[in-house]
Design an enzyme around this catalytic site. Structure first.
Site, PDB file in Angstrom:
ATOM      1  CB  THR A 129      -3.919   4.114   1.803  1.00  0.00           C
ATOM      2  OG1 THR A 129      -3.562   2.804   1.354  1.00  0.00           O
ATOM      3  CG2 THR A 129      -4.733   4.814   0.739  1.00  0.00           C
ATOM      4  CG  ASP A 185      -5.007  -4.782   2.139  1.00  0.00           C
ATOM      5  OD1 ASP A 185      -4.671  -5.459   1.151  1.00  0.00           O
ATOM      6  OD2 ASP A 185      -4.269  -4.587   3.122  1.00  0.00           O
ATOM      7  CB  SER A 243      -0.928   0.007   1.223  1.00  0.00           C
ATOM      8  OG  SER A 243      -1.832  -1.069   1.168  1.00  0.00           O
ATOM      9  CD  GLN A 278      -5.799   9.053  -0.520  1.00  0.00           C
ATOM     10  OE1 GLN A 278      -5.134   9.425  -1.503  1.00  0.00           O
ATOM     11  NE2 GLN A 278      -5.248   8.396   0.487  1.00  0.00           N
ATOM     12  CG  HIS A 296      -2.378  -3.705  -3.144  1.00  0.00           C
ATOM     13  ND1 HIS A 296      -3.144  -4.573  -2.402  1.00  0.00           N
ATOM     14  CD2 HIS A 296      -1.890  -2.792  -2.267  1.00  0.00           C
ATOM     15  CE1 HIS A 296      -3.119  -4.214  -1.140  1.00  0.00           C
ATOM     16  NE2 HIS A 296      -2.367  -3.122  -1.017  1.00  0.00           N
TER      17      HIS A 296
END
Lengths: 179, 485
Positions: free
Chosen positions: B151, B308, B98, B301, B351
């Site tokens: 992140t 995950d 990440s 964001q 990912h």
């Protein structure tokens, strides 16, 4: 995913890192066919760099003395930012002053990334004898994963110098990071 | 044109990426939006670990095969390659973490796994959020993880190693930048004023000193940093403030997954945690109503982190639950964008995690076979038997689903089954009758490309295949305050 071993080595810094970083950013933007950020943008990025490169506070050292002498053979886990995420079961002092436990990391633990224990030994009067920072290799946690988290990770920390037979110990958890 | 991917060797890598894209897939749309078509506001959603199958599985459960998640109703579709590079090199590392991925879209540069806002050589990079702040935009960072996690961190901090989250610096967990110790991520966030609104987890990464610094810089601190987590009620109470800077950290660590919140941990503290959609709503309200946002827009964001984290655990129920809640947050942004008409919404992932996949109802994976067939590597032909040993289902390891009816047998390996929106009434999760059969390949990230969805002003340039570093330049180009007139 584990950090590559090479990432742990200090990385090279140019003689003018801030200028290079700024140039790199400008180059990226220019080559991308995009706009160049205005002057204010560069200032904020520079400020962030300046903050990032500030010197961190030194890691808290073990107390020079306990508030009150502890009974011989006892081991106490000190309250800290991560003590709600880890349990040290069967925590005890063994022969030679080894601090031994089975660590359960039961919160936020899809992967264990970092775990460090600060172990300190005190004499019968409560004075610090010695301390050591114990860094757990996350690879060692792999075989201890279960549905409940990392369970039963062995901890065995030896004092760096001999400690009295009537010593006590404390354990702090200054670093714990999970994926 | 692709965004260059490295300061050293940038042209070589950028050329390579362009060639790959042109051969393997239709070239991504790269032109900047026309004047007047740039967005004032940008909301970037990151489903951490969210591959296409995560989207597929959530769709089947939530709305059925013919339905669409909210993210799927965004008009622009794309795919994003995610590879990283090895430290101090341009050598591809095919499976990213990440940290590297987040650095790629926040700075436009490839870097090594574990790097936060620095390139492969440790040089600090300016980030999108820093640039947005510098251009006078309001800024926000929302996550269900600790806000010091990779992140969110890569938008507003810089670290040689992602483990340097605070509150304590250690050489082992942090490494150095240029041979020097640096401030842990939490302490950077508390001091650099990059994000106006910070919502998520990780309260215990911060300290009382951090709180004093942030309050001195004009932040409203919900709860007490390092001492008392914030609550959803406290967040609700500040939602009408238009110029406020706010930090609210609702758990000592990561926020509680929605499935657990409902079932396993119905404690008052957990119930006080806001959901991702609630945090998104609050963040948009705090950002959009401000004077700076009315003049220059905002950059937000939002990360669905537990997709995950629960994929690492191969927990399909929670993985799906987190993906659906991530989509709920996207719905909030879509409603705002539809009304605002000046907002770009981008949804993608850093990912794929765990090789999540859908297998046929009643079928099984190689890993459940008596003798798992080995992969061939150029040795087989159409005349060669593909399987030389029994590939039958091993009854010792797979007697039923791992959930529901099979959950009593801890040796069961796979799959997890779920009722879909199309299944008849009475079909339950964990039953053989449920239509959706899910398996995991591993407990770690994979190198698969991830999906991208976008809508709103400037979204057309995100169509097609692209690298994660391209997102940086495209967001700059699509954002009014960040682009050259």
């Amino acid at each position: 995913m584990r950090t590559p071993a090479t990432a742990r080595t200090p990385v090279r810094r140019t003689s003018a890192p801030l200028a290079v970083a700024g140039l790199a950013g400008a180059l990226v933007v220019a080559l991308a066919g995009c706009s160049t950020p205005d002057a204010a943008t560069v200032d904020v990025a520079g400020q962030a760099r300046e903050v990032a490169l500030s010197s961190p506070a030194p890691a808290p050292a073990a107390a020079e003395a306990l508030d009150a002498p502890a009974p011989a053979g006892t081991v106490v886990v000190l309250d800290g930012p991560f003590t709600d995420r880890i349990e040290l079961r069967e925590l005890r002092l063994e022969e030679g002053g080894h601090v031994v436990a089975a660590a359960d990391v039961t919160k936020d633990v899809s992967e264990l990334l970092e775990l460090e224990l600060e172990v300190a030994w005190y004499d019968a009067a409560g004075a610090l004898v010695t301390s050591v920072r114990h860094v757990v290799d996350p690879e060692d946690a792999e075989e201890h994963h279960s549905a409940a988290g990392v369970i039963g990770l062995p901890v065995d920390v030896a004092p760096p110098v001999p400690v009295p037979a009537d010593a006590s110990a404390t354990v702090a958890v200054p670093v714990l990071v999970n994926e | 044109m692709h965004t260059p991917v490295g300061f050293r060797g940038a042209l070589a890598l950028g050329l390579g990426a362009t060639l790959v894209a042109s051969v393997a897939a239709p070239a991504a749309a790269t032109a900047a939006p026309a004047p007047g078509e740039q967005a004032r506001n940008v909301i970037l959603f990151i489903g951490d670990g969210m591959g296409q199958t995560h989207v597929d599985a959530a769709r089947q459960v939530a709305v059925g095969a013919a339905g669409q998640l909210d993210m799927e109703t965004l008009p622009v579709r794309g795919a994003v390659s995610t590879w990283a590079v090895l430290p101090e090199s341009d050598t591809p590392e095919l499976v990213t973490d990440s940290a590297s991925a987040a650095t790629a879209w926040s700075s436009g540069r490839k870097t090594y796994n574990a790097a936060i806002g620095v390139d492969a050589y440790g040089e600090i990079l300016p980030t999108l959020m820093e640039q947005a702040k510098g251009a006078g935009m309001r800024t926000g960072n929302v996550s269900t993880a600790e806000v010091t996690d990779a992140t969110p961190a890569a938008q507003f901090s810089h670290a040689a190693l992602r483990g340097c989250q605070g509150p304590t610096y250690s050489l082992e967990s942090c490494g150095t930048l240029g041979g020097q110790p640096y401030l842990p991520i939490a302490q950077q966030i508390a001091r650099n004023d990059v994000a106006d609104v910070i919502l998520g987890g990780g309260n215990n990464r911060f300290t009382a000193e951090d709180q004093a610094v942030m309050e001195g810089n004009g932040y409203t601190v919900l709860g007490e940093l390092g001492a008392q987590v914030a609550t959803g009620d406290e967040l609700q109470a500040v939602r009408d403030g238009s110029e406020q800077r706010v930090i609210g950290l609702f758990n000592t660590g990561n926020l509680t997954p929605e499935v657990n919140k409902a079932k396993a941990f119905p404690t008052p503290a957990v119930q006080e945690e806001p959901s991702l959609s609630q945090m998104t709503q609050a963040a948009i309200g705090l950002l959009a109503k401000s004077r700076d946002a009315r003049q220059n827009g905002f950059f937000l964001q939002v990360e669905g982190a537990n997709i995950d984290k629960r994929s690492h655990a191969n927990d399909a129920a929670q993985t799906i639950g987190e993906t659906i809640e991530f989509d709920n947050a996207i719905a909030v942004a879509k409603r705002f964008a539809a009304k605002d008409k000046n907002t770009l919404v981008i949804v993608t992932a850093d990912h794929e995690c765990a090789g999540f996949n859908i297998i046929g109802k009643g079928s099984y994976t190689n890993a459940e076979a008596v003798t798992p067939p080995g992969n061939q590597s150029g040795t087989s032909s159409t005349e060669t038997p593909v399987r030389t040993e029994s590939g039958a289902l091993d009854p010792e390891r797979s007697t039923g689903p791992v959930n529901g009816s099979g959950s009593a047998d801890p040796t069961n390996f796979a799959p997890a089954t779920f009722r879909t929106a199309d299944d008849p009434a009475g079909v339950e999760d964990g039953s053989p009758e449920a239509s959706l059969w899910l398996t995991y390949l591993s407990g770690n990230h994979t190198g698969a490309d991830v999906p991208l969805f976008a809508g709103g002003k400037g979204s057309e340039i995100f169509s097609g295949n692209q690298d994660n570093t391209d997102l940086y330049g495209k967001i700059l180009a699509a954002t009014k305050a960040l682009s050259t007139p």
